[in-house]
Design a protein around this motif. Structure first.
Motif, PDB file in Angstrom:
ATOM      1  N   ILE A  52     -10.147 -29.600   5.296  1.00 27.84           N
ATOM      2  CA  ILE A  52      -9.081 -28.667   5.465  1.00 27.84           C
ATOM      3  C   ILE A  52      -8.369 -28.412   4.161  1.00 27.84           C
ATOM      4  CG2 ILE A  52      -6.621 -28.287   6.183  1.00 27.84           C
ATOM      5  CD1 ILE A  52      -7.983 -29.481   8.999  1.00 27.84           C
ATOM      6  N   VAL A  53      -8.102 -29.830   3.346  1.00 27.22           N
ATOM      7  CA  VAL A  53      -7.646 -29.900   2.006  1.00 27.22           C
ATOM      8  C   VAL A  53      -8.387 -29.154   0.990  1.00 27.22           C
ATOM      9  CG1 VAL A  53      -6.836 -31.682   0.376  1.00 27.22           C
ATOM     10  CG2 VAL A  53      -6.192 -32.042   2.686  1.00 27.22           C
ATOM     11  N   ASN A  54      -9.644 -29.457   1.117  1.00 21.64           N
ATOM     12  CA  ASN A  54     -10.366 -28.769  -0.141  1.00 21.64           C
ATOM     13  C   ASN A  54     -10.278 -27.304   0.145  1.00 21.64           C
ATOM     14  OD1 ASN A  54     -11.715 -30.543  -2.043  1.00 21.64           O
ATOM     15  ND2 ASN A  54     -12.656 -31.771  -0.093  1.00 21.64           N
ATOM     16  N   GLY A  55     -10.122 -26.843   1.420  1.00 20.87           N
ATOM     17  CA  GLY A  55     -10.255 -25.548   1.670  1.00 20.87           C
ATOM     18  C   GLY A  55      -8.846 -24.844   1.235  1.00 20.87           C
ATOM     19  N   PHE A  56      -7.861 -25.752   1.091  1.00 20.97           N
ATOM     20  CA  PHE A  56      -6.363 -25.239   0.752  1.00 20.97           C
ATOM     21  C   PHE A  56      -6.467 -25.192  -0.807  1.00 20.97           C
ATOM     22  CE2 PHE A  56      -2.491 -27.355  -0.804  1.00 20.97           C
ATOM     23  CZ  PHE A  56      -1.484 -26.403  -0.365  1.00 20.97           C
ATOM     24  N   CYS A  57      -7.328 -25.999  -1.398  1.00 22.45           N
ATOM     25  CA  CYS A  57      -7.455 -26.223  -2.684  1.00 22.45           C
ATOM     26  C   CYS A  57      -8.507 -25.438  -3.510  1.00 22.45           C
ATOM     27  CB  CYS A  57      -7.582 -27.643  -3.450  1.00 22.45           C
ATOM     28  SG  CYS A  57      -6.431 -28.846  -2.892  1.00 22.45           S
ATOM     29  N   ARG A  58      -9.228 -24.547  -2.759  1.00 16.17           N
ATOM     30  CA  ARG A  58     -10.291 -24.005  -3.380  1.00 16.17           C
ATOM     31  C   ARG A  58     -10.352 -23.103  -4.517  1.00 16.17           C
ATOM     32  NH1 ARG A  58     -14.580 -20.188  -2.383  1.00 16.17           N
ATOM     33  NH2 ARG A  58     -13.149 -18.557  -2.350  1.00 16.17           N
ATOM     34  N   ASP A  59      -9.117 -22.349  -4.444  1.00 15.95           N
ATOM     35  CA  ASP A  59      -8.719 -21.466  -5.336  1.00 15.95           C
ATOM     36  C   ASP A  59      -8.628 -22.207  -6.860  1.00 15.95           C
ATOM     37  OD1 ASP A  59      -8.735 -19.345  -3.689  1.00 15.95           O
ATOM     38  OD2 ASP A  59      -6.695 -19.314  -3.555  1.00 15.95           O
ATOM     39  N   VAL A  60      -8.280 -23.468  -6.697  1.00 11.89           N
ATOM     40  CA  VAL A  60      -8.193 -24.150  -8.094  1.00 11.89           C
ATOM     41  C   VAL A  60      -9.528 -24.830  -8.349  1.00 11.89           C
ATOM     42  CG1 VAL A  60      -7.121 -26.218  -9.160  1.00 11.89           C
ATOM     43  CG2 VAL A  60      -5.982 -24.532  -7.672  1.00 11.89           C
ATOM     44  N   LEU A  61     -10.336 -25.400  -7.385  1.00 12.64           N
ATOM     45  CA  LEU A  61     -11.488 -26.389  -7.459  1.00 12.64           C
ATOM     46  C   LEU A  61     -12.665 -25.249  -8.027  1.00 12.64           C
ATOM     47  CD1 LEU A  61     -11.471 -28.605  -4.627  1.00 12.64           C
ATOM     48  CD2 LEU A  61     -10.716 -29.041  -6.828  1.00 12.64           C
ATOM     49  N   LYS A  62     -12.702 -24.008  -7.745  1.00 10.72           N
ATOM     50  CA  LYS A  62     -13.545 -23.354  -8.172  1.00 10.72           C
ATOM     51  C   LYS A  62     -13.340 -22.872  -9.538  1.00 10.72           C
ATOM     52  CE  LYS A  62     -11.774 -18.694  -7.282  1.00 10.72           C
ATOM     53  NZ  LYS A  62     -10.973 -17.712  -6.362  1.00 10.72           N
ATOM     54  N   GLU A  63     -12.371 -23.266 -10.291  1.00 12.13           N
ATOM     55  CA  GLU A  63     -12.271 -22.987 -11.768  1.00 12.13           C
ATOM     56  C   GLU A  63     -12.737 -24.096 -12.479  1.00 12.13           C
ATOM     57  OE1 GLU A  63     -11.028 -20.182 -13.220  1.00 12.13           O
ATOM     58  OE2 GLU A  63     -10.492 -19.424 -11.365  1.00 12.13           O
ATOM     59  N   LEU A  64     -12.882 -25.402 -11.802  1.00 13.97           N
ATOM     60  CA  LEU A  64     -13.672 -26.523 -12.500  1.00 13.97           C
ATOM     61  C   LEU A  64     -14.998 -26.506 -12.692  1.00 13.97           C
ATOM     62  CD1 LEU A  64     -11.954 -29.585 -10.560  1.00 13.97           C
ATOM     63  CD2 LEU A  64     -11.612 -28.886 -12.764  1.00 13.97           C
ATOM     64  N   PRO A  65     -15.443 -26.914 -13.851  1.00 18.08           N
ATOM     65  CA  PRO A  65     -16.702 -27.015 -14.267  1.00 18.08           C
ATOM     66  C   PRO A  65     -17.440 -27.811 -12.956  1.00 18.08           C
ATOM     67  CG  PRO A  65     -15.858 -27.806 -16.006  1.00 18.08           C
ATOM     68  CD  PRO A  65     -14.888 -27.549 -15.031  1.00 18.08           C
ATOM     69  N   MET A  66     -18.574 -27.199 -12.707  1.00 19.39           N
ATOM     70  CA  MET A  66     -19.413 -27.866 -11.385  1.00 19.39           C
ATOM     71  C   MET A  66     -19.433 -29.339 -11.162  1.00 19.39           C
ATOM     72  SD  MET A  66     -21.551 -26.537  -8.942  1.00 19.39           S
ATOM     73  CE  MET A  66     -22.707 -25.444  -9.537  1.00 19.39           C
ATOM     74  N   GLU A  67     -19.892 -30.111 -12.333  1.00 19.56           N
ATOM     75  CA  GLU A  67     -19.703 -31.485 -12.149  1.00 19.56           C
ATOM     76  C   GLU A  67     -18.518 -32.139 -11.823  1.00 19.56           C
ATOM     77  OE1 GLU A  67     -20.424 -29.701 -14.992  1.00 19.56           O
ATOM     78  OE2 GLU A  67     -22.348 -30.455 -15.859  1.00 19.56           O
ATOM     79  N   PHE A  68     -17.354 -31.344 -12.421  1.00 16.71           N
ATOM     80  CA  PHE A  68     -16.138 -32.006 -12.102  1.00 16.71           C
ATOM     81  C   PHE A  68     -15.619 -31.610 -10.540  1.00 16.71           C
ATOM     82  CE2 PHE A  68     -12.876 -33.232 -15.588  1.00 16.71           C
ATOM     83  CZ  PHE A  68     -13.880 -34.409 -15.760  1.00 16.71           C
ATOM     84  N   ALA A  69     -16.090 -30.339 -10.130  1.00 15.50           N
ATOM     85  CA  ALA A  69     -15.690 -30.075  -8.917  1.00 15.50           C
ATOM     86  C   ALA A  69     -16.159 -30.856  -7.686  1.00 15.50           C
ATOM     87  CB  ALA A  69     -16.214 -28.437  -8.568  1.00 15.50           C
ATOM     88  N   VAL A  70     -17.420 -31.165  -7.857  1.00 10.50           N
ATOM     89  CA  VAL A  70     -17.893 -32.188  -6.826  1.00 10.50           C
ATOM     90  C   VAL A  70     -17.106 -33.380  -6.687  1.00 10.50           C
ATOM     91  CG1 VAL A  70     -19.856 -33.645  -5.858  1.00 10.50           C
ATOM     92  CG2 VAL A  70     -20.031 -31.262  -7.018  1.00 10.50           C
ATOM     93  N   GLU A  71     -16.905 -34.022  -8.083  1.00 13.59           N
ATOM     94  CA  GLU A  71     -16.028 -35.384  -7.988  1.00 13.59           C
ATOM     95  C   GLU A  71     -14.609 -35.249  -7.627  1.00 13.59           C
ATOM     96  OE1 GLU A  71     -15.129 -38.286 -11.859  1.00 13.59           O
ATOM     97  OE2 GLU A  71     -16.789 -36.931 -12.130  1.00 13.59           O
TER      98      GLU A  71
END
Lengths: 256, 494
Positions: free
Chosen positions: B461-480
């Motif tokens: 749920i939290v990751n869903g809430f943050c999705r708009d931001v996380l999708k801006e991260l480079p792939m490696e960072f997004a997973v971390e």
């Protein structure tokens, strides 16, 4: 132990604004494997509460009675343990999860129950293939897997999404809480077919509905009438048709 | 990416709610005595073999700092900091400069291994041909306490004409560039902490991307505080010339300790015509224990200037650590049609306090800015979004869109949104949206009914809430980052 789902004397209450409100007042119900049972009854009789209590919602306090599933004490299990054991609840009002991709949610759920059932987890490719096929069988638009869980879904899309989840999670016991409400005739048929595809000697369902229409497609084994927190009457499929024509009043008067 | 995979594994090993990166590396230190005065600044400057102008610059900043007082407007509370009770310089004792990784102190390499960023793997990567279609390799300029010990990938970058080196080295080898830009975006006297940083900064990164060059790899610096009681004063300067672009990744972890540690970094970005800079941060400094003892104090000044027309600066941050976060990555939109972006996730748990946001200063015509800030508060933490959108008279056609969403977990935390909007141009269009919500019982139950554990459900749920931001991260960072979010919130529900 021979029984599949066994509910006996189940009482449950909810805390409503500091007041304890008794909703289930001694439910007795037994569902053998491979059967589809139906619960009908007037609004507020406790049908949805029964489904929530069986699925493990914490707002409800069970004050008496037992429920066993495959011989296990269902009431002592966490909701996720019940899911892993094969119990599935199709929600009357499916919940929206903003930002959570539907396919990702489904895969997380499927792999969580597979893990708990000692099965190998599915990789993304295998999962997507399976999910796409299941979605197609339910006449769902392909983009529904990419959208956020239930967000912006129409009523009918939400219900189909519930049936999709059920198909993928492969439960042995499914509770469908008014899954037919708000569906047009075509959607109703598609949803019913989705349930029928799961029918097997090892699969049972408890269907909560107000309408005979769904039962034309589902062909139930037993009909139960619920009122004031108890099952007041049980019978064969003909009981549903009778209620459809005559309403509940007559039956309620009989037990009053 | 082996390095990245190991990073991920290292993060996954943090299966428990306690902070596991609390180890200290036993390396001989060359340390200045405690306290701050002109002599210490001269010592830092001489240890770094700096030219005279650099020393003068530091001393001027020190004078400015002395006349300033610590800002108190942020919604954070902490005991007074004794600036004389810290070491301002610490460097691992080294033999004359490591020529290769073989010469690097093995103890140090082990520290990186614990952190999941083994340099030898990265060195191997440097020699590996990257097949078509694979992800770009990542260059790491590793900052161990105050001195950059090893810099990899330099050769590939050199061929492209990109300079990526410790700033102390840039001061000596590229003095004209450093002198031209240092302090132009964040002047020494900008604020109390930037003045302090300007006086005593010991290291950081310098990046220069020449005209028309797309940086061939993502540049990455892993920071790590190690010496006891050593404040970290990183200084980063990134200059991207006309039509050039770079993506810069910054990630932090810090070992556990009892004393509060001061961290006051300054980051300056300069983008010329049609240039673009993407700056991504995952910040995971030690947040203190459950009662808030011992966490890092993080007072950061980050600012970029879009000097050129159609230039773009994008800040993305995932802030999960530190006891105190005071940080407002900002954009000065000077060039016509330039674009500023700020994507932020700030998570606070236990006793953490975060006051973070951005400033978008619209100077040029048709400048645009986007702000997406997601705040998650749990435990007894307090989180504030503080943002300024200012449109100056000449910025006709300026546009801003701001969205601030707060998610509360439990009933003892706080979330606050403080937007400042100042428009001096009638043609500007500014939008601000804000929501505050809680993770609902319905959502948790729905997920658990589908077989997810409560913690997995919260994570989802939290990751869903943050999705708009996380999708801006480079792939490696997004997973971390996704993992980190979940780890940071463990124990916050139920």
């Amino acid at each position: 132990m021979s029984q599949f789902l066994e509910i006996s004397g189940l009482c449950a209450q909810i805390d409503a604004d500091g007041q304890e409100k008794q909703i289930l007042r001694g439910v007795d119900l037994s569902i053998p494997p491979g059967e589809v049972h139906v619960i009908m009854g007037p609004n507020g009789s406790g049908k949805s509460t029964l489904s929530y209590v069986l699925a493990g919602r914490e707002d409800y306090e069970v004050t008496a009675g037992t429920a066993t599933f495959h011989g296990q004490n269902l009431l002592a299990m966490e909701p996720e343990e019940r899911a892993a054991a094969g119990l599935f609840l199709a929600f009357q009002s499916p919940i929206e999860l903003p930002g959570v991709n539907n396919a990702n949610f489904l895969r997380t759920a499927v792999n969580a129950v597979r893990r708990a059932r000692g099965l190998e987890e599915l990789d993304a490719v295998a999962f997507l293939k399976m999910a796409r096929e299941a979605a197609k069988a339910l006449s769902m638009a392909p983009d529904m897997l990419k959208r956020n869980v239930n967000v912006g879904f129409s009523g009918g899309e939400k219900k189909r999404n519930e049936v999709l989840q059920m198909t993928l999670l492969q439960p042995t016991f499914a509770i469908l809480d008014e899954t037919d409400s708000g569906l047009d005739v075509d959607a109703l048929r598609i949803v019913a077919e989705g349930v029928n595809r799961l029918r097997a000697p090892t699969f049972s369902a408890l269907v909560i509905t107000h309408h005979q229409k769904l039962l034309d497609y589902l062909v139930p084994d037993r009909i139960h009438v619920m009122a004031r927190g108890r099952i007041i009457l049980s019978g064969g499929p003909e009981l549903a048709r009778q209620i459809d024509q005559e309403g509940y009043t007559k039956f309620l008067a009989e037990v009053a | 990416m082996p390095a990245v995979t190991q990073t991920r594994e290292a993060v996954e090993k943090l299966g428990q709610s306690t902070y596991k990166w609390g180890f200290e590396t036993d390396i001989e230190m060359d340390m200045a005595p405690k306290g701050l005065n002109e002599d210490i600044i001269r010592l830092i400057s001489s240890r770094k073999e700096e030219p005279e102008w650099m020393l003068e610059w530091r001393l001027a900043a020190y004078k400015t700092w002395q006349a300033m007082t610590e800002p108190k407007w942020a919604k954070v509370g902490y005991p007074p900091i004794d600036y004389q009770d810290a070491h301002y310089y610490a460097a691992p004792l080294k033999k004359p400069g490591p020529k290769s990784l073989d010469e690097v102190d093995p103890e140090l390499l082990r520290t990186y291994e614990k952190l999941g960023i083994p340099l030898h793997e990265q060195a191997m990567l440097a020699g590996v041909e990257v097949p078509e279609g694979e992800r770009m390799p990542v260059a790491v300029d590793a900052v161990f306490d105050s001195v950059s010990v090893a810099t990899t990938f330099r050769k590939t970058l050199e061929e492209a004409g990109v300079i990526f080196c410790p700033i102390s080295e840039a001061v000596k080898e590229h003095p004209d560039l450093v002198r031209k830009y240092l302090g132009t975006v964040v002047p020494a006297g900008d604020n109390f902490f930037s003045a302090l940083n300007s006086a005593v900064f010991t290291d950081g990164s310098f990046v220069y991307v020449p005209k028309g060059v797309r940086c061939p790899m993502e540049l990455s610096t892993y920071f790590r505080i190690n010496a006891k009681n050593t404040g970290q004063f990183e200084r980063t300067l990134i200059v991207v010339e006309e039509g050039a672009s770079v993506s810069y990744l910054e990630g932090c972890t810090a070992p556990m300790r009892d004393e509060n540690q001061l961290h006051a970094a300054v980051v300056e970005l300069v983008a010329m015509d049609d240039a673009s800079i993407k700056y991504s941060t995952v910040q995971n400094w030690y947040p203190g224990d459950e009662d808030g003892r011992g966490g890092i104090y993080n007072f950061v000044t980050k600012r970029g200037i879009c000097r050129g027309a159609r230039s773009k600066i994008s800040w993305t941050q995932v802030e999960t650590g530190s006891a105190i976060t005071w940080k407002y990555p900002s954009c000065i939109l000077q060039g016509e049609g330039s674009v500023g972006e700020f994507y932020s996730v700030a998570v606070t748990n236990n006793r953490q306090q975060a006051d973070t946001g951005t400033k978008m200063i619209h100077l040029g015509r048709n400048t645009r800015s986007t702000i997406i800030a997601k705040t998650i508060s749990a435990g007894r933490s307090d989180s504030t979004y503080r943002g300024l959108v200012r449109v100056q008279p000449k910025a006709s056609g300026a546009r801003n869109f701001t969205q601030c969403d707060s998610l509360l977990i439990g009933d003892q935390c706080g979330a606050h949104t403080v937007p400042y909007i100042e428009s001096r141009n009638m043609n500007a269009r500014i939008e601000h949206e804000a929501t505050t919500s809680k993770i609902s019982e319905d959502q948790l139950f729905y997920c658990r009914q589908r077989g997810l554990s409560e913690e997995d459900a919260v994570g989802l749920i939290v990751n869903g809430f943050c999705r708009d931001v996380l999708k801006e991260l480079p792939m490696e960072f997004a997973v971390e980052a996704q993992k980190l979010l979940q780890i940071s919130l463990e124990g916050s529900v139920g």
